[in-house]
Design a protein around this motif. Structure first.
Motif, PDB file in Angstrom:
ATOM      1  N   UNK A 134       0.808  -1.210   0.000  1.00 39.44           N
ATOM      2  CA  UNK A 134       0.000   0.000   0.000  1.00 39.44           C
ATOM      3  C   UNK A 134       0.843   1.263   0.000  1.00 39.44           C
ATOM      4  N   UNK A 135       0.372   2.240  -0.770  1.00 36.56           N
ATOM      5  CA  UNK A 135       0.920   3.586  -0.711  1.00 36.56           C
ATOM      6  C   UNK A 135       0.321   4.258   0.522  1.00 36.56           C
ATOM      7  N   UNK A 136      -0.980   4.020   0.695  1.00 39.48           N
ATOM      8  CA  UNK A 136      -1.704   4.538   1.864  1.00 39.48           C
ATOM      9  C   UNK A 136      -2.850   3.577   2.140  1.00 39.48           C
ATOM     10  N   UNK A 137      -2.943   3.121   3.392  1.00 30.15           N
ATOM     11  CA  UNK A 137      -4.008   2.199   3.756  1.00 30.15           C
ATOM     12  C   UNK A 137      -5.186   2.942   4.374  1.00 30.15           C
ATOM     13  N   UNK A 138      -4.893   3.936   5.187  1.00 25.73           N
ATOM     14  CA  UNK A 138      -5.941   4.728   5.853  1.00 25.73           C
ATOM     15  C   UNK A 138      -5.697   6.191   5.583  1.00 25.73           C
ATOM     16  N   UNK A 139      -6.663   7.034   5.492  1.00 23.42           N
ATOM     17  CA  UNK A 139      -8.095   6.755   5.554  1.00 23.42           C
ATOM     18  C   UNK A 139      -8.554   6.085   4.259  1.00 23.42           C
ATOM     19  N   UNK A 140      -9.694   5.386   4.328  1.00 21.56           N
ATOM     20  CA  UNK A 140     -10.221   4.735   3.126  1.00 21.56           C
ATOM     21  C   UNK A 140     -10.500   5.746   2.036  1.00 21.56           C
ATOM     22  N   UNK A 141     -10.484   5.393   0.793  1.00 21.66           N
ATOM     23  CA  UNK A 141     -10.136   4.074   0.273  1.00 21.66           C
ATOM     24  C   UNK A 141      -8.624   3.890   0.252  1.00 21.66           C
ATOM     25  N   UNK A 142      -8.166   2.655   0.442  1.00 23.62           N
ATOM     26  CA  UNK A 142      -6.724   2.411   0.399  1.00 23.62           C
ATOM     27  C   UNK A 142      -6.191   2.602  -1.023  1.00 23.62           C
ATOM     28  N   UNK A 143      -4.923   2.970  -1.098  1.00 17.85           N
ATOM     29  CA  UNK A 143      -4.261   3.148  -2.395  1.00 17.85           C
ATOM     30  C   UNK A 143      -3.175   2.086  -2.487  1.00 17.85           C
ATOM     31  N   UNK A 144      -3.312   1.186  -3.440  1.00 19.32           N
ATOM     32  CA  UNK A 144      -2.321   0.118  -3.610  1.00 19.32           C
ATOM     33  C   UNK A 144      -1.210   0.571  -4.548  1.00 19.32           C
ATOM     34  N   UNK A 172       6.228   6.782  -0.369  1.00 14.70           N
ATOM     35  CA  UNK A 172       5.897   5.492  -0.979  1.00 14.70           C
ATOM     36  C   UNK A 172       6.809   5.210  -2.163  1.00 14.70           C
ATOM     37  N   UNK A 173       7.141   6.244  -2.942  1.00 20.24           N
ATOM     38  CA  UNK A 173       8.025   6.054  -4.085  1.00 20.24           C
ATOM     39  C   UNK A 173       9.401   5.590  -3.611  1.00 20.24           C
ATOM     40  N   UNK A 174       9.932   6.252  -2.601  1.00 23.31           N
ATOM     41  CA  UNK A 174      11.259   5.910  -2.082  1.00 23.31           C
ATOM     42  C   UNK A 174      11.278   4.541  -1.409  1.00 23.31           C
ATOM     43  N   UNK A 175      10.248   4.240  -0.616  1.00 23.96           N
ATOM     44  CA  UNK A 175      10.259   3.047   0.217  1.00 23.96           C
ATOM     45  C   UNK A 175       9.637   1.812  -0.422  1.00 23.96           C
ATOM     46  N   UNK A 176       8.752   1.990  -1.380  1.00 20.19           N
ATOM     47  CA  UNK A 176       8.030   0.830  -1.918  1.00 20.19           C
ATOM     48  C   UNK A 176       8.075   0.749  -3.440  1.00 20.19           C
ATOM     49  N   UNK A 177       7.651   1.814  -4.104  1.00 24.23           N
ATOM     50  CA  UNK A 177       7.499   1.766  -5.563  1.00 24.23           C
ATOM     51  C   UNK A 177       8.826   1.547  -6.277  1.00 24.23           C
ATOM     52  N   UNK A 178       9.872   2.200  -5.816  1.00 23.99           N
ATOM     53  CA  UNK A 178      11.183   2.082  -6.455  1.00 23.99           C
ATOM     54  C   UNK A 178      11.675   0.638  -6.422  1.00 23.99           C
ATOM     55  N   UNK A 179      11.516  -0.029  -5.277  1.00 23.13           N
ATOM     56  CA  UNK A 179      11.975  -1.418  -5.181  1.00 23.13           C
ATOM     57  C   UNK A 179      11.114  -2.344  -6.033  1.00 23.13           C
ATOM     58  N   UNK A 180       9.799  -2.076  -6.108  1.00 27.54           N
ATOM     59  CA  UNK A 180       8.937  -2.891  -6.966  1.00 27.54           C
ATOM     60  C   UNK A 180       9.311  -2.721  -8.435  1.00 27.54           C
ATOM     61  N   UNK A 181       9.650  -1.501  -8.818  1.00 28.32           N
ATOM     62  CA  UNK A 181      10.068  -1.258 -10.201  1.00 28.32           C
ATOM     63  C   UNK A 181      11.378  -1.972 -10.519  1.00 28.32           C
ATOM     64  N   UNK A 182      12.311  -1.967  -9.584  1.00 26.37           N
ATOM     65  CA  UNK A 182      13.587  -2.638  -9.853  1.00 26.37           C
ATOM     66  C   UNK A 182      13.409  -4.151  -9.919  1.00 26.37           C
ATOM     67  N   UNK A 183      12.469  -4.716  -9.158  1.00 25.45           N
ATOM     68  CA  UNK A 183      12.205  -6.155  -9.221  1.00 25.45           C
ATOM     69  C   UNK A 183      11.523  -6.534 -10.529  1.00 25.45           C
ATOM     70  N   UNK A 184      10.856  -5.591 -11.162  1.00 28.08           N
ATOM     71  CA  UNK A 184      10.157  -5.867 -12.416  1.00 28.08           C
ATOM     72  C   UNK A 184      11.147  -6.270 -13.506  1.00 28.08           C
ATOM     73  N   UNK A 185      12.387  -5.857 -13.402  1.00 29.73           N
ATOM     74  CA  UNK A 185      13.404  -6.219 -14.392  1.00 29.73           C
ATOM     75  C   UNK A 185      13.504  -7.731 -14.523  1.00 29.73           C
ATOM     76  N   UNK A 186      13.316  -8.456 -13.403  1.00 31.96           N
ATOM     77  CA  UNK A 186      13.379  -9.918 -13.437  1.00 31.96           C
ATOM     78  C   UNK A 186      12.315 -10.511 -14.348  1.00 31.96           C
ATOM     79  N   UNK A 187      11.117  -9.906 -14.358  1.00 37.24           N
ATOM     80  CA  UNK A 187      10.027 -10.398 -15.198  1.00 37.24           C
ATOM     81  C   UNK A 187      10.266 -10.064 -16.669  1.00 37.24           C
TER      82      UNK A 187
END
Length: 181
Positions: free
Chosen positions: A117-127, A164-179
């Motif tokens: 999640x980028x943000x879980x609360x307040x609703x709606x959550x942002x994945x 979220x970009x620094x802590x989550x999105x950046x690492x998800x993007x770098x893992x995408x290289x494997x796919x």
């Protein structure tokens, strides 16, 4: 010969982009100040790669008569075999690559993008899935995006999106290289 120069420029540009995203660029500034940030005028990753590739290619053209170019695999540091290169017509276009990335994010076979999640609360959550799909959609449509514009689009504080970009999105993007390999 120009094809070889272009290939080497592509590899050098990709290496630079990877180091830029992780803030591993040498210089006088701190790593955080040199790391990729679209809100600081770095533009989209595709624009940054294109500009870097063009600059590297022009530099290689200037010194081209002075040396024979052998493309280098920048991950291993060893010369690449010419059989490793696909014919230009067989290469994926950027649009095909973006569609492939979009499919990977949408399918999310491991559930990583939906459960982060980028943000879980307040609703709606942002994945992270929703934000990454928004980024890909902007890129497919040729639109520029920044973390600030994404924060407005998802109605969340700018600091939340940047964190979220620094802590989550950046690492998800770098893992995408494997796919994609």
């Amino acid at each position: 010969m120009n094809q070889l120069l272009y290939e080497e420029a592509c590899f050098q540009a990709w290496d630079y982009l990877e180091r830029k995203v992780h803030g591993e660029i040498r210089g006088k500034k701190r790593a955080e100040e040199k790391a990729y940030d679209p809100d600081k005028g770095d533009g989209s990753p595709i624009t940054l790669w294109n500009k870097t590739c063009e600059k590297k290619y022009k530099g290689l053209l200037k010194i081209q008569p002075q040396r024979h170019v052998t493309p280098i695999d920048y991950k291993t540091g060893k010369p690449k075999d010419m059989d490793d290169f696909a014919a230009p017509s067989k290469r994926q276009s950027i649009d095909e690559l973006l569609v492939k990335i979009q499919t990977i994010i949408e399918d999310d076979s491991e559930g990583v993008y939906q459960k982060t999640y980028v943000r879980k609360n307040p609703p709606p959550p942002i994945t992270c899935q929703a934000v990454l799909l928004a980024i890909v959609n902007h890129a497919i449509n040729g639109e520029k995006w920044t973390l600030d514009s994404l924060a407005m689009e998802f109605n969340t504080p700018k600091g939340t999106m940047r964190g979220a970009f620094e802590n989550k999105l950046k690492s998800l993007l770098s893992k995408m290289q494997d796919f994609l390999d």
